[in-house]
Motif scaffolding. Structure first.
Motif, short mmCIF file in Angstrom:
data_model
loop_
_atom_site.label_atom_id
_atom_site.label_comp_id
_atom_site.label_asym_id
_atom_site.label_seq_id
_atom_site.Cartn_x
_atom_site.Cartn_y
_atom_site.Cartn_z
N SER A 22 67.70 98.73 -30.45
CA SER A 22 68.52 97.60 -30.88
C SER A 22 69.74 97.51 -29.98
CB SER A 22 68.98 97.77 -32.33
OG SER A 22 69.95 98.81 -32.41
N GLY A 23 70.43 96.39 -30.08
CA GLY A 23 71.67 96.22 -29.33
C GLY A 23 72.71 97.24 -29.77
N MET A 24 72.82 97.46 -31.08
CA MET A 24 73.82 98.42 -31.57
C MET A 24 73.51 99.83 -31.07
SD MET A 24 76.18 96.74 -32.87
CE MET A 24 77.20 98.17 -33.09
N TYR A 48 81.60 90.98 -31.34
CA TYR A 48 80.61 90.90 -32.41
C TYR A 48 81.07 91.78 -33.59
CZ TYR A 48 76.11 92.05 -34.63
OH TYR A 48 75.10 92.27 -35.51
N THR A 51 80.06 95.43 -33.71
CA THR A 51 80.73 96.23 -32.67
C THR A 51 82.14 96.59 -33.13
OG1 THR A 51 79.47 95.00 -31.03
CG2 THR A 51 81.33 96.29 -30.23
N GLU A 91 83.12 91.24 -24.15
CA GLU A 91 81.92 90.40 -24.17
C GLU A 91 82.14 89.27 -23.16
OE1 GLU A 91 81.27 89.17 -28.26
OE2 GLU A 91 80.81 91.22 -28.86
N ASN A 95 81.70 86.32 -29.33
CA ASN A 95 81.02 85.90 -30.55
C ASN A 95 82.08 85.89 -31.66
OD1 ASN A 95 79.36 85.71 -32.76
ND2 ASN A 95 78.13 87.51 -32.28
N ASP A 120 79.32 93.42 -22.63
CA ASP A 120 78.22 93.01 -23.51
C ASP A 120 77.88 91.58 -23.11
OD1 ASP A 120 76.68 91.93 -25.57
OD2 ASP A 120 77.65 93.15 -27.12
N THR A 122 75.28 89.72 -24.09
CA THR A 122 74.27 89.18 -25.00
C THR A 122 74.28 87.65 -25.07
OG1 THR A 122 74.35 91.18 -26.33
CG2 THR A 122 73.48 89.22 -27.40
N LEU A 123 75.46 87.06 -25.27
CA LEU A 123 75.48 85.60 -25.46
C LEU A 123 75.20 84.85 -24.17
CD1 LEU A 123 76.75 86.38 -28.24
CD2 LEU A 123 78.06 84.29 -28.07
N SER A 142 72.09 93.05 -26.47
CA SER A 142 71.22 92.99 -27.63
C SER A 142 70.09 92.06 -27.20
CB SER A 142 71.94 92.42 -28.85
OG SER A 142 70.96 92.07 -29.81
N THR A 144 67.63 91.42 -28.93
CA THR A 144 67.22 90.76 -30.16
C THR A 144 67.51 89.26 -30.10
OG1 THR A 144 68.00 92.80 -31.22
CG2 THR A 144 67.56 90.93 -32.67
N LYS A 145 68.46 88.87 -29.27
CA LYS A 145 68.97 87.50 -29.27
C LYS A 145 68.24 86.67 -28.20
CE LYS A 145 71.83 89.28 -32.27
NZ LYS A 145 73.17 89.76 -31.91
N GLY A 155 65.81 94.79 -30.14
CA GLY A 155 65.83 95.61 -28.92
C GLY A 155 67.20 95.58 -28.29
C1 LIG Z 1 73.70 91.00 -32.19
C2 LIG Z 1 74.66 91.53 -31.25
C3 LIG Z 1 74.78 92.92 -31.05
C4 LIG Z 1 73.95 93.91 -31.83
O1 LIG Z 1 72.61 93.78 -31.55
P1 LIG Z 1 71.38 94.23 -32.51
O2 LIG Z 1 70.21 94.10 -31.60
O3 LIG Z 1 71.37 93.25 -33.64
O4 LIG Z 1 71.65 95.63 -32.94
C5 LIG Z 1 75.70 93.35 -30.12
N1 LIG Z 1 76.48 92.50 -29.44
C6 LIG Z 1 76.40 91.15 -29.61
C7 LIG Z 1 77.29 90.25 -28.83
C8 LIG Z 1 75.49 90.62 -30.52
O5 LIG Z 1 75.43 89.30 -30.69
#
Ligand SMILES: *Cc1c(COP(=O)(O)O)cnc(C)c1O
Length: 367
Positions: A22-24, A48, A51, A91, A95, A120, A122-123, A142, A144-145, A155
């Protein structure tokens, strides 16, 4: 798993990558490894919710402490560095309010203190922004997004640029001889840096944090995430274009008090967006109703948007941020994170832009 790591590394321009469950798991492993033994993390206060909560209430119990400062003002942010600081965390697109940070400037600040800049991403996803090309040392995702893109797999990943000058005083673990890295011929133990000078950090994460905490990415999830990467550019470019259209129209709607996105009129992030985000600054934006007591009624009347805490999904998602993904925060912490009462966070999906707009308008008409 190896295929997912290799492809994400290629997209981000990294030499090393480790996938996590996961991202975490990716983020917390990174911060534990960098800050262990009483180190401090200098973190943006706009992060996030999970975090922020891990930094405040989980990591300090393991000897990793945090200093928060506003990364939108790099000079003041840099003043919060301390002798114990072991990493800077931001980030690339925050977020939920979609602020951008000056990554090259923050990298210079981190490097003056001989510590890595962790971003990070992710976004943004590597389609919109590649932090390593702008001076960052470590990227966390993450997956997952937006990387998976369909809300069907959890993931995460940590990526390393390579070549960071890990000082033995600040990062002794990378310099200590390891029995798991014995030379085949002589049996003599080597350090992570001796075994892999370019990817010492991700090698250590893989052989220790991933192995001992066990948050490994499953093979089926890796397959789904690799498939997600195949369509990343197509999905993200459509989502960004739709987000910009919705932002443009929402800011003129009489029942909407404000809209936050780098493409919104008067956004303080317009210059950074122009310089660093040529393909757009993401498909997540937030807005507030003039009467935020109507949030519940508004959300209930939407048909096309799902009320889900994910983002970067093929489906458009919306939620009341302070009541859901940032619900761990106190009112003061919400203020520091720049999250106004009644903030509605939208993650734009792949539906037809006009259908999405019609849904928002009928929801607004209903209140
Ligand atoms: C969702 C998210 C995470 C955590 O990710 P998971 O895969 O849900 O554990 C970390 N950082 C950001 C910016 C996120 O949006």
């Amino acid at each position: 798993m190896g295929a997912f790591e290799a492809r994400l590394a290629a997209l981000e321009g990294a030499v090393g990558a480790v996938a996590f469950a996961s991202g975490m798991a990716a983020l917390v492993s990174t911060l534990l490894a960098l800050g262990e033994g009483g180190g401090r993390i200098l973190a943006s206060s706009r992060l996030y919710g999970g975090t922020l909560d891990a930094l405040r209430s989980f990591l300090p119990r393991y000897g990793v402490h945090v200093d928060f400062a506003d990364a939108l003002d790099p000079v003041r942010f840099g003043k919060a560095l301390r002798p114990e600081t072991r990493a800077v965390l931001v980030e690339s697109i925050s977020n939920p309010d979609a602020h951008l940070v000056d990554v090259p400037e923050l990298a210079r600040i981190a490097h003056r203190a001989n510590v890595p800049l962790v971003v990070d991403n992710t976004l943004a996803t590597p389609y919109l922004f590649r932090p390593l090309e702008h001076g960052a040392d470590i990227v966390v995702h993450s997956a997952t997004k937006g990387i998976g893109g369909h809300g069907n797999a959890l993931g995460g990943a940590v990526l390393e640029k390579g070549g960071f000058a890990w000082s033995p005083e600040l990062f002794p673990a990378l310099h200590e001889p390891q029995r798991i890295l014995r030379r085949r011929e002589s049996g003599e133990p080597r350090s992570f840096l001796e075994a892999s000078p370019q990817t010492a950090f991700t090698l250590r994460l893989r052989l220790t944090h991933l192995a001992y905490l066990g948050a490994a990415l499953g093979p089926f999830e890796a397959f789904l995430l690799v498939n997600g990467l195949v369509t990343l550019s197509e999905r993200v470019s459509k989502q960004v274009a739709t987000a910009q259209r919705l932002v443009e129209r929402l800011q003129d709607h009489p029942k909407v008090a404000w809209v936050k996105h780098p493409s919104a009129r008067g956004s303080a992030d317009a210059a950074l967006a122009k310089r660093d985000f040529p393909y757009g600054a993401g498909a997540v934006f937030s807005f507030g109703l003039r009467d935020h007591n109507s949030n519940g009624a508004f959300l209930d009347s939407l048909g096309l948007f799902s009320l889900q805490a994910n983002l970067g999904d093929a489906r458009s998602l919306i939620l009341d941020s302070p009541k859901t993904v940032h619900s761990e925060l106190t009112p003061t912490e919400l203020h520091e994170a720049g999250i106004a009462t009644g903030t509605l966070r939208v993650s734009v999906g792949l539906e037809d832009p006009d259908d999405l707009w019609d849904d928002l308008v009928q929801g607004l008409d209903n209140i």
